[in-house]
Design a protein around this motif. Structure first.
Motif, PDB file in Angstrom:
ATOM      1  N   LEU A 109      -1.716   2.036  -0.637  1.00 53.25           N
ATOM      2  CA  LEU A 109      -1.772   0.817  -1.449  1.00 53.25           C
ATOM      3  C   LEU A 109      -0.501  -0.012  -1.254  1.00 53.25           C
ATOM      4  CD1 LEU A 109      -3.570  -0.453  -3.698  1.00 53.25           C
ATOM      5  CD2 LEU A 109      -2.043   0.636  -5.332  1.00 53.25           C
ATOM      6  N   LYS A 110       0.642   0.658  -1.260  1.00 50.02           N
ATOM      7  CA  LYS A 110       1.906  -0.055  -1.084  1.00 50.02           C
ATOM      8  C   LYS A 110       1.951  -0.756   0.273  1.00 50.02           C
ATOM      9  CE  LYS A 110       4.883   2.845  -3.992  1.00 50.02           C
ATOM     10  NZ  LYS A 110       5.971   3.841  -3.966  1.00 50.02           N
ATOM     11  N   ASP A 111       1.469  -0.072   1.306  1.00 48.79           N
ATOM     12  CA  ASP A 111       1.452  -0.685   2.636  1.00 48.79           C
ATOM     13  C   ASP A 111       0.620  -1.960   2.632  1.00 48.79           C
ATOM     14  OD1 ASP A 111       3.099   1.086   3.839  1.00 48.79           O
ATOM     15  OD2 ASP A 111       1.524   2.192   4.924  1.00 48.79           O
ATOM     16  N   LYS A 112      -0.557  -1.874   2.015  1.00 47.59           N
ATOM     17  CA  LYS A 112      -1.453  -3.042   1.969  1.00 47.59           C
ATOM     18  C   LYS A 112      -0.807  -4.187   1.197  1.00 47.59           C
ATOM     19  CE  LYS A 112      -5.105  -1.517   4.138  1.00 47.59           C
ATOM     20  NZ  LYS A 112      -5.376  -2.070   5.479  1.00 47.59           N
ATOM     21  N   ILE A 113      -0.130  -3.859   0.110  1.00 48.23           N
ATOM     22  CA  ILE A 113       0.494  -4.912  -0.702  1.00 48.23           C
ATOM     23  C   ILE A 113       1.643  -5.555   0.079  1.00 48.23           C
ATOM     24  CG2 ILE A 113       1.832  -5.348  -2.811  1.00 48.23           C
ATOM     25  CD1 ILE A 113       0.127  -3.188  -4.180  1.00 48.23           C
ATOM     26  N   ARG A 114       2.434  -4.733   0.734  1.00 43.39           N
ATOM     27  CA  ARG A 114       3.544  -5.292   1.514  1.00 43.39           C
ATOM     28  C   ARG A 114       3.024  -6.245   2.586  1.00 43.39           C
ATOM     29  NH1 ARG A 114       6.731  -0.354   0.506  1.00 43.39           N
ATOM     30  NH2 ARG A 114       5.257   0.725   1.836  1.00 43.39           N
ATOM     31  N   GLU A 115       1.915  -5.865   3.227  1.00 46.59           N
ATOM     32  CA  GLU A 115       1.325  -6.722   4.274  1.00 46.59           C
ATOM     33  C   GLU A 115       0.873  -8.056   3.694  1.00 46.59           C
ATOM     34  OE1 GLU A 115      -2.000  -4.934   6.364  1.00 46.59           O
ATOM     35  OE2 GLU A 115      -0.789  -3.140   6.687  1.00 46.59           O
ATOM     36  N   ALA A 116       0.281  -8.008   2.491  1.00 52.89           N
ATOM     37  CA  ALA A 116      -0.330  -9.218   1.916  1.00 52.89           C
ATOM     38  C   ALA A 116       0.682 -10.087   1.180  1.00 52.89           C
ATOM     39  CB  ALA A 116      -1.443  -8.806   0.950  1.00 52.89           C
ATOM     40  N   LEU A 117       1.787  -9.514   0.765  1.00 51.12           N
ATOM     41  CA  LEU A 117       2.715 -10.213  -0.129  1.00 51.12           C
ATOM     42  C   LEU A 117       3.213 -11.567   0.393  1.00 51.12           C
ATOM     43  CD1 LEU A 117       3.661  -9.646  -2.940  1.00 51.12           C
ATOM     44  CD2 LEU A 117       5.562  -8.326  -2.014  1.00 51.12           C
ATOM     45  N   PRO A 118       3.490 -11.722   1.696  1.00 52.39           N
ATOM     46  CA  PRO A 118       4.004 -13.023   2.149  1.00 52.39           C
ATOM     47  C   PRO A 118       3.065 -14.190   1.845  1.00 52.39           C
ATOM     48  CG  PRO A 118       4.394 -11.356   3.820  1.00 52.39           C
ATOM     49  CD  PRO A 118       3.527 -10.717   2.772  1.00 52.39           C
ATOM     50  N   SER A 119       1.774 -13.935   1.712  1.00 56.60           N
ATOM     51  CA  SER A 119       0.848 -15.048   1.445  1.00 56.60           C
ATOM     52  C   SER A 119       0.507 -15.163  -0.048  1.00 56.60           C
ATOM     53  CB  SER A 119      -0.438 -14.856   2.250  1.00 56.60           C
ATOM     54  OG  SER A 119      -1.087 -13.672   1.829  1.00 56.60           O
ATOM     55  N   LEU A 120       1.175 -14.384  -0.883  1.00 54.86           N
ATOM     56  CA  LEU A 120       0.866 -14.379  -2.318  1.00 54.86           C
ATOM     57  C   LEU A 120       2.111 -14.706  -3.140  1.00 54.86           C
ATOM     58  CD1 LEU A 120      -1.161 -11.036  -2.357  1.00 54.86           C
ATOM     59  CD2 LEU A 120      -2.104 -13.351  -2.425  1.00 54.86           C
ATOM     60  N   GLU A 121       1.894 -15.254  -4.354  1.00 54.72           N
ATOM     61  CA  GLU A 121       3.041 -15.484  -5.237  1.00 54.72           C
ATOM     62  C   GLU A 121       3.603 -14.169  -5.732  1.00 54.72           C
ATOM     63  OE1 GLU A 121       3.398 -18.283  -8.642  1.00 54.72           O
ATOM     64  OE2 GLU A 121       1.739 -19.281  -7.642  1.00 54.72           O
ATOM     65  N   PHE A 122       2.706 -13.274  -6.098  1.00 54.06           N
ATOM     66  CA  PHE A 122       3.102 -11.939  -6.557  1.00 54.06           C
ATOM     67  C   PHE A 122       1.847 -11.073  -6.613  1.00 54.06           C
ATOM     68  CE2 PHE A 122       2.749 -14.846 -10.235  1.00 54.06           C
ATOM     69  CZ  PHE A 122       1.604 -14.350 -10.811  1.00 54.06           C
ATOM     70  N   VAL A 123       2.081  -9.795  -6.770  1.00 49.97           N
ATOM     71  CA  VAL A 123       0.974  -8.854  -6.977  1.00 49.97           C
ATOM     72  C   VAL A 123       1.249  -8.124  -8.291  1.00 49.97           C
ATOM     73  CG1 VAL A 123      -0.235  -6.819  -6.100  1.00 49.97           C
ATOM     74  CG2 VAL A 123       0.577  -8.573  -4.507  1.00 49.97           C
ATOM     75  N   ILE A 124       0.224  -8.075  -9.154  1.00 50.48           N
ATOM     76  CA  ILE A 124       0.396  -7.431 -10.463  1.00 50.48           C
ATOM     77  C   ILE A 124      -0.015  -5.960 -10.363  1.00 50.48           C
ATOM     78  CG2 ILE A 124      -0.055  -7.627 -12.942  1.00 50.48           C
ATOM     79  CD1 ILE A 124      -1.310 -10.401 -12.335  1.00 50.48           C
ATOM     80  N   GLY A 125       0.895  -5.082 -10.762  1.00 47.61           N
ATOM     81  CA  GLY A 125       0.605  -3.646 -10.779  1.00 47.61           C
ATOM     82  C   GLY A 125       1.318  -3.021 -11.969  1.00 47.61           C
ATOM     83  N   TRP A 126       1.767  -1.783 -11.819  1.00 56.87           N
ATOM     84  CA  TRP A 126       2.496  -1.096 -12.905  1.00 56.87           C
ATOM     85  C   TRP A 126       3.780  -0.494 -12.339  1.00 56.87           C
ATOM     86  CZ3 TRP A 126      -2.689  -0.331 -11.916  1.00 56.87           C
ATOM     87  CH2 TRP A 126      -3.598  -0.678 -12.917  1.00 56.87           C
ATOM     88  N   GLU A 127       4.788  -0.391 -13.182  1.00 60.82           N
ATOM     89  CA  GLU A 127       5.989   0.370 -12.848  1.00 60.82           C
ATOM     90  C   GLU A 127       6.263   1.354 -13.983  1.00 60.82           C
ATOM     91  OE1 GLU A 127       9.679  -1.790 -12.815  1.00 60.82           O
ATOM     92  OE2 GLU A 127       9.092  -3.033 -14.516  1.00 60.82           O
ATOM     93  N   GLN A 128       7.142   2.299 -13.721  1.00 54.46           N
ATOM     94  CA  GLN A 128       7.529   3.230 -14.775  1.00 54.46           C
ATOM     95  C   GLN A 128       8.125   2.446 -15.939  1.00 54.46           C
ATOM     96  OE1 GLN A 128       6.910   6.571 -14.886  1.00 54.46           O
ATOM     97  NE2 GLN A 128       7.587   6.320 -17.013  1.00 54.46           N
TER      98      GLN A 128
END
Ligand code: SF4
Ligand code: SF4
Length: 323
Positions: free
Chosen positions: A7-26
């Protein structure tokens, strides 16, 4: 590679074309994960996923309408996003969905009954069978079934139903007597069996505890008319500001009606309630009516039109009025 790393790999790939990605952190302690807006590759490292990721992130989406964003969605949360897209409150083309399989989220109130005091929990781990809470007095072991939110015990949709990227192996739906059209069956059956006066007394007692914080409304992804919310009007029409069970129940009934054919039973309204009012039962009752009348469940099909968004002179399952 684990589903989270994929999932992290996919998000890193997509992030340059997005404002942000919403997920969860500790979150602020061992028991809480909190919603998290990832804007950089370094942020993505902090992404977590597990049974403490309870929040339905789709509730953020209407705020970012028209903006290109990403979102991590588990099964029940994906229904919220789909329903919002069906209602044209969110544009599908503007949202990149990172879908996941979910094997259930923890109910902290249930864990608290085992731990005594959740503030004493220093660490929490889990496997397929057990949650292990580490406290100063030692380990507390909680059977998984006793720790999960009720909605997860009867989950029909553990996998994100709509995704541009799906990480992990899809999971089968839960099985059990309380599934399908009988979902929430026991609880509803008990309420439906009550005489009207007893039912009113039940809800009056429950509403006595309500503090009118509107956390139930604010946590609901489908409760979208907040800027014109009937609960905040000074020129009263349907609902007063009196602190009475009657006014509070009126709000819940209006909320339930606004959600007719739209509620995805994500349970966020009940989870957010600080005084433990079983308001999901009202939504489930309405959902049962909608299923019986229209054979419809919210948030399953991007192309479907919610039944109360359509009008047919002769609905197949509604007896025509004899006037
Ligand atoms: S009413 Fe409750 S269960 Fe239904 S969509 Fe809103 S938060 Fe989820
Ligand atoms: S979250 Fe609970 S206490 Fe707050 S308004 Fe809703 S029902 Fe009342």
């Amino acid at each position: 590679m684990s589903a989270l790393e994929m999932l992290k790999d996919k998000i890193r790939e997509a992030l340059p074309s997005l404002e942000f990605v919403i997920g969860w952190e500790q979150g602020f302690d061992a028991l809480h994960a909190t919603p998290f807006f990832m804007r950089t590759a370094e942020d993505v490292e902090k992404l977590v996923f597990g049974p403490l990721c309870v929040h339905n992130l789709s509730t953020y989406l209407p705020s970012f309408r028209g903006r290109k964003v990403g979102i991590v969605l588990k099964g029940c949360d994906s229904r919220g996003a789909i329903e919002l897209m069906q209602e044209k409150l969110v544009e599908r083309e503007n949202v990149v969905i990172f879908g996941l399989p979910c094997s259930g989220v923890a109910d902290l109130a249930k864990l608290g009954r085992f731990a005594g005091d959740l503030d004493r929990v220093l660490a929490v781990t889990w496997d397929d069978e057990t949650f292990v809470l580490t406290t100063p007095a030692g380990e507390v072991r909680v059977p998984r079934e006793a720790a999960l939110a009720d909605k997860c015990l009867t989950c029909q949709f553990p996998n994100a139903l709509e995704a541009d990227h799906f990480a992990g192996e899809p999971l089968p739906p839960a099985t059990g007597p309380d599934m399908g059209s009988d979902r929430g069956g026991e609880e509803l059956a008990a309420l439906e069996a009550m005489a009207p006066a007893d039912l009113m007394a039940y809800w009056a007692e429950a509403m006595e505890r309500c503090i009118r914080c509107y956390a139930c409304r604010n946590a609901c992804p489908m409760c979208v008319c907040r800027d014109h919310c009937i609960a905040h009007r000074r020129d009263l029409q349907w609902l007063g500001q009196d602190d009475t069970p009657r006014e509070k129940l009126m709000f819940q009934l209006i909320h339930t009606l606004h959600l007719a054919g739209r509620c995805t039973e994500c349970g966020e309204c009940q989870r957010a309630c600080p005084v433990g009012i079983p308001i999901l039962a009202l939504r489930r009752k309405m959902n049962r009516v909608i299923r019986e009348l229209f054979d419809y469940q919210a948030g399953l099909d991007l192309q479907a039109v919610p039944p109360l968004f359509t009008f047919q002179v002769e609905e197949a399952n509604i007896e025509e009025r004899k006037w």
